[in-house]
Design a protein around this motif. Structure first.
Motif, short mmCIF file in Angstrom:
data_model
loop_
_atom_site.label_atom_id
_atom_site.label_comp_id
_atom_site.label_asym_id
_atom_site.label_seq_id
_atom_site.Cartn_x
_atom_site.Cartn_y
_atom_site.Cartn_z
N LEU A 99 -40.25 32.02 87.17
CA LEU A 99 -40.81 31.07 86.19
C LEU A 99 -40.02 29.77 86.10
N HIS A 100 -38.99 29.60 86.92
CA HIS A 100 -38.17 28.39 86.84
C HIS A 100 -38.91 27.20 87.46
N SER A 146 -40.34 27.00 96.15
CA SER A 146 -39.08 27.00 95.40
C SER A 146 -38.83 28.39 94.82
N THR A 150 -32.45 35.59 92.75
CA THR A 150 -32.15 36.45 93.89
C THR A 150 -33.27 37.50 94.03
CO1 B1M Z 1 -32.97 31.54 84.38
N1 B1M Z 1 -31.66 32.20 85.64
N2 B1M Z 1 -33.66 33.33 84.12
N3 B1M Z 1 -34.09 30.74 83.04
N4 B1M Z 1 -31.93 29.99 84.52
C1 B1M Z 1 -30.82 31.22 86.34
C2 B1M Z 1 -31.48 30.76 87.63
C3 B1M Z 1 -29.47 32.03 86.54
C4 B1M Z 1 -28.64 31.54 87.73
C5 B1M Z 1 -28.65 32.01 85.22
C6 B1M Z 1 -27.38 32.82 85.32
O1 B1M Z 1 -27.41 34.01 85.25
N5 B1M Z 1 -26.25 32.15 85.51
C7 B1M Z 1 -30.03 33.47 86.71
C8 B1M Z 1 -30.41 33.87 88.14
C9 B1M Z 1 -29.39 34.79 88.78
C10 B1M Z 1 -29.83 35.14 90.15
O2 B1M Z 1 -30.88 35.67 90.36
N6 B1M Z 1 -29.00 34.79 91.11
C11 B1M Z 1 -31.24 33.43 85.81
C12 B1M Z 1 -31.85 34.59 85.24
C13 B1M Z 1 -31.14 35.90 85.49
C14 B1M Z 1 -33.04 34.52 84.48
C15 B1M Z 1 -33.80 35.69 83.86
C16 B1M Z 1 -33.94 36.93 84.75
C17 B1M Z 1 -33.12 36.02 82.52
C18 B1M Z 1 -33.68 37.20 81.78
O3 B1M Z 1 -34.83 37.22 81.41
N7 B1M Z 1 -32.83 38.17 81.57
C19 B1M Z 1 -35.18 35.04 83.55
C20 B1M Z 1 -36.16 35.20 84.73
C21 B1M Z 1 -37.54 34.71 84.37
C22 B1M Z 1 -38.42 34.62 85.60
O4 B1M Z 1 -38.36 33.61 86.30
N8 B1M Z 1 -39.17 35.65 85.90
C23 B1M Z 1 -34.79 33.61 83.40
C24 B1M Z 1 -35.47 32.71 82.59
C25 B1M Z 1 -35.12 31.40 82.40
C26 B1M Z 1 -35.81 30.47 81.40
C27 B1M Z 1 -37.33 30.66 81.37
C28 B1M Z 1 -35.24 30.77 80.03
C29 B1M Z 1 -35.31 29.06 81.88
C30 B1M Z 1 -36.26 28.35 82.86
C31 B1M Z 1 -37.16 27.35 82.17
C32 B1M Z 1 -37.86 26.46 83.18
O5 B1M Z 1 -37.53 26.35 84.35
N9 B1M Z 1 -38.88 25.82 82.68
C33 B1M Z 1 -34.05 29.43 82.66
C34 B1M Z 1 -33.05 28.49 83.00
C35 B1M Z 1 -33.13 27.14 82.34
C36 B1M Z 1 -32.00 28.79 83.91
C37 B1M Z 1 -30.79 27.92 84.31
C38 B1M Z 1 -29.82 27.90 83.13
C39 B1M Z 1 -31.10 26.50 84.73
C40 B1M Z 1 -32.13 26.35 85.85
C41 B1M Z 1 -32.38 24.89 86.08
O6 B1M Z 1 -33.39 24.35 85.63
N10 B1M Z 1 -31.41 24.20 86.70
C42 B1M Z 1 -30.24 28.71 85.56
C43 B1M Z 1 -28.74 28.56 85.75
C44 B1M Z 1 -28.39 27.49 86.76
O7 B1M Z 1 -29.22 26.94 87.44
N11 B1M Z 1 -27.13 27.23 86.89
C45 B1M Z 1 -30.88 30.03 85.42
C46 B1M Z 1 -31.48 22.74 86.92
C47 B1M Z 1 -32.32 22.42 88.16
C48 B1M Z 1 -32.40 20.93 88.40
O8 B1M Z 1 -31.68 23.01 89.26
O9 B1M Z 1 -33.54 24.69 89.58
O10 B1M Z 1 -31.36 24.87 90.90
P1 B1M Z 1 -32.40 24.03 90.26
O11 B1M Z 1 -33.07 23.08 91.36
C49 B1M Z 1 -32.30 22.31 92.27
C50 B1M Z 1 -31.97 23.05 93.58
O12 B1M Z 1 -31.95 24.47 93.44
C51 B1M Z 1 -33.00 22.55 94.53
O13 B1M Z 1 -33.26 21.22 94.10
C52 B1M Z 1 -33.22 21.19 92.67
C53 B1M Z 1 -32.79 19.82 92.20
O14 B1M Z 1 -31.85 19.19 93.00
N12 B1M Z 1 -34.30 23.20 94.68
C54 B1M Z 1 -35.00 23.03 95.85
C55 B1M Z 1 -35.06 23.90 93.83
N13 B1M Z 1 -36.21 24.22 94.40
C56 B1M Z 1 -36.22 23.70 95.64
C57 B1M Z 1 -37.19 23.70 96.65
C58 B1M Z 1 -36.89 23.04 97.85
C59 B1M Z 1 -35.66 22.42 98.04
C60 B1M Z 1 -34.70 22.39 97.05
O15 B1M Z 1 -37.74 22.98 98.87
C61 B1M Z 1 -39.05 23.46 98.70
#
Ligand code: B1M
Length: 210
Positions: A99-100, A146, A150
């Motif tokens: 859902l991210h 995207s 894991t």
């Molecule tokens: Co979630 N979450 N989350 N979460 N969340 C993470 C990802 C996590 C790392 C947090 C942690 O534990 N430290 C962890 C994942 C661990 C793992 O699997 N390795 C996690 C978890 C565990 C969960 C839940 C399972 C929690 C639970 O319910 N117990 C749950 C899962 C829900 C689901 O998806 N089924 C969950 C839920 C959520 C919220 C809904 C509360 C919320 C998301 C809201 C939303 O997106 N609208 C949320 C959030 C906010 C996060 C963190 C804090 C922030 C994510 C984010 O937006 N980062 C995150 C921790 C972290 O990232 N450090 C975490 C900012 C964003 C700009 O970066 O998305 O990485 P990112 O994108 C980057 C690159 O990755 C890349 O470019 C982007 C920008 O430069 N990129 C691409 C992304 N997609 C790409 C595609 C491409 C190329 C590059 O080509 C196609």
């Protein structure tokens, strides 16, 4: 505290009503939009750490994400290019079970600004929906998947395999997201990988014009 530091602190605290105004103030103060974005991405890193250590829980993570999205809305016109040259259509989505969407939305914005027409399928996108979208749209050149979890990496693998097995041609598949590595991208048969939004746009353009 500088304006950028204020933005960072308020995103971390999930102050979605305050963040847009602060981002605007940071822009007005002459800060580079990319620096403001980087600060907000850093905030999400801090939020993720706090979640990992049990200091905060899903609701706090969600309100921080909302605050960041509001801030990105203000930054959008300053990050996107003019998209003048048209390179084709890009289908984008977050894979099934995931859902991210903040990272996916940034990637979409940057690919659009590189000159693509975007079709955003949203989050939790089943493999077959990617395939249907390719069929439903003209001139698809890039499919971008995207994934942030894991646990949903197998869904990414399935998406790429299903798209490749569809027999449809004329486009390349790129993947990315925090847990995705270039090695994993190659292993699952993706045509390209990018670690961040800016690189995804460069990669998309490179693959579409090769
Ligand atoms: Co979630 N979450 N989350 N979460 N969340 C993470 C990802 C996590 C790392 C947090 C942690 O534990 N430290 C962890 C994942 C661990 C793992 O699997 N390795 C996690 C978890 C565990 C969960 C839940 C399972 C929690 C639970 O319910 N117990 C749950 C899962 C829900 C689901 O998806 N089924 C969950 C839920 C959520 C919220 C809904 C509360 C919320 C998301 C809201 C939303 O997106 N609208 C949320 C959030 C906010 C996060 C963190 C804090 C922030 C994510 C984010 O937006 N980062 C995150 C921790 C972290 O990232 N450090 C975490 C900012 C964003 C700009 O970066 O998305 O990485 P990112 O994108 C980057 C690159 O990755 C890349 O470019 C982007 C920008 O430069 N990129 C691409 C992304 N997609 C790409 C595609 C491409 C190329 C590059 O080509 C196609």
């Amino acid at each position: 505290m500088t304006k950028i530091e204020e933005v960072k602190a308020k995103v971390e605290a999930g102050k979605s009503k305050l963040v847009p105004g602060l981002v605007q103030e940071a822009l007005d103060a002459g800060n580079n939009p990319q620096d403001i974005l980087d600060a907000m991405v850093e905030s999400m890193g801090v939020v993720g750490e706090k979640f990992s250590t049990g200091e905060i829980f899903v609701p706090e993570m969600l309100i921080a994400a909302k605050a960041m999205s509001k801030g990105v809305d203000v930054l959008k016109p300053h990050l996107a290019g003019d998209g003048a040259s048209k390179l084709g259509t890009c289908i984008i989505g977050t894979v099934a079970g995931d859902l991210h969407d903040i990272g996916k939305n940034l990637v979409s914005l940057m690919i659009e600004s590189a000159g693509f027409d975007m079709v955003d399928l949203g989050v939790d996108v089943p493999a077959e929906t990617f395939v249907q979208a390719i069929k439903d749209h003209d001139n698809v050149k890039i499919v971008a998947c995207s994934g942030l979890l894991t646990s949903t990496m197998p869904a990414m693998k399935e998406a790429v395999a299903t798209i490749k097995a569809s027999g449809l041609t004329g486009f390349k598949v790129i993947v990315g997201g925090a847990p995705v590595t270039p090695e994993y991208a190659a292993e699952i048969g993706a045509d390209g990988f990018a670690p961040d939004a800016g690189t995804a746009a460069v990669k998309a353009k490179e693959l579409a014009t090769a």
